[in-house]
Write a protein that holds these residues in place. Structure first.
Motif, short mmCIF file in Angstrom:
data_model
loop_
_atom_site.label_atom_id
_atom_site.label_comp_id
_atom_site.label_asym_id
_atom_site.label_seq_id
_atom_site.Cartn_x
_atom_site.Cartn_y
_atom_site.Cartn_z
N LEU A 223 0.84 -1.20 0.00
CA LEU A 223 0.00 0.00 0.00
C LEU A 223 0.87 1.25 0.00
CD1 LEU A 223 -2.75 1.40 0.20
CD2 LEU A 223 -2.61 1.13 2.70
N ASP A 224 1.95 1.22 0.78
CA ASP A 224 2.86 2.38 0.80
C ASP A 224 3.52 2.59 -0.55
OD1 ASP A 224 2.22 2.73 3.44
OD2 ASP A 224 4.00 1.69 4.21
N TYR A 225 3.74 1.51 -1.29
CA TYR A 225 4.36 1.63 -2.61
C TYR A 225 3.47 2.35 -3.62
CZ TYR A 225 8.25 -1.50 -1.43
OH TYR A 225 9.37 -2.05 -0.89
N THR A 226 2.18 2.53 -3.30
CA THR A 226 1.31 3.26 -4.23
C THR A 226 1.63 4.75 -4.22
OG1 THR A 226 -0.43 3.52 -2.55
CG2 THR A 226 -0.53 1.57 -3.97
N GLU A 227 2.41 5.21 -3.25
CA GLU A 227 2.91 6.57 -3.24
C GLU A 227 4.42 6.53 -3.52
OE1 GLU A 227 1.91 8.47 0.40
OE2 GLU A 227 -0.20 8.78 -0.17
N ILE A 228 4.82 7.09 -4.63
CA ILE A 228 6.23 7.07 -5.03
C ILE A 228 6.83 8.42 -4.68
CG2 ILE A 228 7.85 6.77 -6.93
CD1 ILE A 228 5.75 5.07 -8.33
N HIS A 229 7.79 8.43 -3.73
CA HIS A 229 8.41 9.65 -3.25
C HIS A 229 9.84 9.79 -3.79
CE1 HIS A 229 5.27 10.53 -0.17
NE2 HIS A 229 5.09 9.22 -0.24
N SER A 230 10.33 10.99 -3.81
CA SER A 230 11.71 11.23 -4.23
C SER A 230 12.67 10.82 -3.11
CB SER A 230 11.91 12.71 -4.56
OG SER A 230 13.29 12.98 -4.82
N PRO A 231 13.66 10.00 -3.42
CA PRO A 231 14.62 9.59 -2.39
C PRO A 231 15.74 10.60 -2.16
CG PRO A 231 15.07 8.42 -4.41
CD PRO A 231 13.86 9.27 -4.67
N ILE A 232 15.92 11.57 -3.07
CA ILE A 232 17.02 12.53 -2.95
C ILE A 232 16.54 13.91 -3.35
CG2 ILE A 232 18.82 10.80 -3.44
CD1 ILE A 232 18.98 12.02 -6.29
N ASP A 233 17.34 14.92 -2.98
CA ASP A 233 17.15 16.27 -3.54
C ASP A 233 17.78 16.30 -4.93
OD1 ASP A 233 16.12 16.90 -1.10
OD2 ASP A 233 17.81 18.12 -0.44
N GLY A 234 17.13 16.96 -5.86
CA GLY A 234 17.73 17.06 -7.20
C GLY A 234 16.75 17.58 -8.22
N ARG A 235 17.18 17.57 -9.46
CA ARG A 235 16.33 18.01 -10.58
C ARG A 235 15.75 16.78 -11.25
NH1 ARG A 235 15.54 22.68 -13.07
NH2 ARG A 235 17.28 23.63 -11.93
N ILE A 236 14.45 16.82 -11.46
CA ILE A 236 13.74 15.67 -12.02
C ILE A 236 13.57 15.85 -13.52
CG2 ILE A 236 11.39 16.58 -11.71
CD1 ILE A 236 10.65 13.73 -10.68
N GLY A 237 13.64 14.75 -14.25
CA GLY A 237 13.52 14.79 -15.70
C GLY A 237 12.08 14.63 -16.17
N ARG A 238 11.93 14.27 -17.41
CA ARG A 238 10.60 14.09 -17.99
C ARG A 238 10.03 12.76 -17.53
NH1 ARG A 238 10.62 12.91 -24.33
NH2 ARG A 238 8.47 12.48 -23.73
N THR A 239 8.72 12.67 -17.49
CA THR A 239 8.07 11.43 -17.10
C THR A 239 7.93 10.51 -18.30
OG1 THR A 239 6.13 10.47 -16.02
CG2 THR A 239 5.75 12.37 -17.46
N ALA A 240 8.09 9.22 -18.06
CA ALA A 240 7.99 8.24 -19.15
C ALA A 240 6.59 7.64 -19.24
CB ALA A 240 9.02 7.13 -18.95
N VAL A 241 5.71 7.96 -18.29
CA VAL A 241 4.36 7.40 -18.29
C VAL A 241 3.40 8.49 -17.85
CG1 VAL A 241 4.57 6.55 -15.92
CG2 VAL A 241 2.93 5.48 -17.47
N THR A 242 2.22 8.48 -18.40
CA THR A 242 1.23 9.51 -18.10
C THR A 242 0.08 8.91 -17.30
OG1 THR A 242 0.17 9.10 -20.24
CG2 THR A 242 1.79 10.88 -20.12
N GLU A 243 -0.73 9.78 -16.73
CA GLU A 243 -1.84 9.37 -15.88
C GLU A 243 -2.82 8.49 -16.64
OE1 GLU A 243 -3.37 13.07 -14.60
OE2 GLU A 243 -1.69 13.54 -13.29
N GLY A 244 -3.33 7.47 -15.94
CA GLY A 244 -4.29 6.55 -16.55
C GLY A 244 -3.68 5.27 -17.06
N ASN A 245 -2.37 5.21 -17.16
CA ASN A 245 -1.70 4.00 -17.62
C ASN A 245 -1.37 3.09 -16.45
OD1 ASN A 245 -1.07 4.28 -20.66
ND2 ASN A 245 -0.50 6.28 -19.82
N VAL A 246 -1.22 1.82 -16.74
CA VAL A 246 -0.82 0.85 -15.73
C VAL A 246 0.70 0.81 -15.67
CG1 VAL A 246 -0.85 -1.58 -15.05
CG2 VAL A 246 -2.89 -0.54 -16.06
#
Length: 387
Positions: free
Chosen positions: A147-170
């Motif tokens: 259940l906790d894995y359903t929330e994906i948090h950042s493990p470090i401080d830094g700059r984030i890139g582009r997302t490879a998956v969009t909302e609604g996908n599995v």
């Protein structure tokens, strides 16, 4: 022939400007090609299979450790956790009854109705239920983890890139990288150094403080010198065979220059994997025998200068140069302190001929003085291979 021409004598010796070789401090510098690297890089992945409900970051922005990045569907995992907790409660109730049965069997053991076999059976049943409760509790813990894995948090401080998956996908653990985060401050500077030059650097700085005897500066691809100073902190333990180089690494600050909403927050000079020119500078300037750079000539045999002797005759002297600047030539051999080196009028000088020496121009004098006062950084002695 006119009387004026008849009275004209032979032309006098050519006038030249000279400069006496002096001691000047310069900063020893070696130049290499290198790259900027982020010390920390995280490829964010999913740990469970679920629908992606929401993305909570702006692509290209800076994030903090603990920031929520992705929210996955929680419903099925919450239901599974509730089911596992119910199983634990059911087993715990059964265990309470089993403990009562065990206590009752033990109390009857001293009387005529008591039997050891009854006690043994009750104890075995109680221990079995205790083990079942532990197993069921482990399933609750596993469900809570999922259940906790359903929330994906950042493990470090830094700059984030582009997302490879969009909302609604599995997304699944096999979906690969969802996005990448790279740390920003400080940054690594890595650069290969030819082994021969690495040995020279070791001999030069090992007795002066090792890593602390040098600093790192960076020149960006547009030719501008980066305004932060880094420190060397690592030399690799193996040599790259195909290039005969050894990798060195330093750390350099990468603070925010300003904040831009359009750029997603802080704007910084250095970017992960950026190509740069690395200047490895000695901390303490060293004194060298110096002459103006414009005095040095060269041919197929190497560098040479013209020196004016006591009889005002020009003498060609072969010299060896150390690390030099754009205005100062550091001479390691060939001339001595106080030698009068021809700086101006070189095109009129011939070896062995008499010249009319005079002080070098004010421009030459001032350039040598400014370089001396400023500690004069030396030009690159060599350049490492492109990483």
């Amino acid at each position: 022939m006119s009387a004026a021409h008849a009275q004209a004598g032979p032309p006098g010796p050519p006038a030249v400007g000279v400069f006496e070789a002096v001691k000047r401090p310069i900063t020893e510098t070696n130049e290499f090609l290198g790259r900027i690297e982020a010390p920390n890089r995280v490829n964010v992945v999913a740990r469970v299979t679920a629908f992606l409900e929401k993305r909570n970051f702006v692509e290209g922005s800076e994030v903090k450790a603990g920031d929520l990045l992705y929210q996955l569907e929680r419903g099925p995992f919450e239901a599974d956790l509730a089911s596992k907790k119910a199983q634990v409660a059911q087993l715990q109730a059964t265990l309470v009854n089993a403990k009562l049965t065990t206590d009752r069997a033990k109390s009857l053991l001293g009387g005529p109705a008591g039997q050891q076999s009854s006690v043994d059976a009750a104890v075995a049943n109680q221990q079995s239920l205790e083990a079942q409760v532990q197993a069921a509790q482990a399933q609750v813990d596993l469900s809570q983890i999922n259940l906790d894995y359903t929330e994906i948090h950042s493990p470090i401080d830094g700059r984030i890139g582009r997302t490879a998956v969009t909302e609604g996908n599995v997304v699944t653990p096999s979906s690969g990288t969802l996005t990448t985060i790279v740390s920003q401050d400080p940054m690594y500077v890595t650069f290969p150094v030819p082994v021969r030059e690495a040995l020279d650097l070791r001999d030069r700085y090992a007795t002066r403080g090792g890593f602390k005897a040098v600093v790192i500066r960076v020149r960006l691809t547009n030719g501008r010198l980066y305004n932060q100073v880094g420190e060397l902190n690592f030399v690799n333990n193996t040599i790259t065979q195909n290039t005969d180089t050894i990798s060195l690494r330093g750390t350099i600050p990468n603070p925010s220059t300003y904040t831009s909403v359009a750029a997603g927050g802080a704007v910084r000079e250095l970017t992960d994997n950026e190509f740069v020119t690395v200047l490895l500078e000695g901390v303490q300037p060293v004194e060298v025998l110096a002459i103006p750079r414009s005095a040095v000539l060269s041919d197929q045999q190497g560098e040479y200068v013209y020196v004016v002797g006591a009889d005002n005759k020009a003498e060609q002297k072969r010299i060896q140069l150390g690390q030099s600047t754009s205005t100062i030539a550091a001479v390691t051999s060939g001339i001595a302190l106080g030698d009068k080196v021809v700086v101006e009028g070189l095109q009129k000088v011939r070896p062995g001929e008499v010249v009319a020496p005079g002080p070098a121009s004010a421009l030459i004098q001032s350039s040598m003085k400014v370089s001396a006062d400023g500690g004069a950084s030396s030009t690159p002695k060599s350049t490492g291979n492109n990483p």
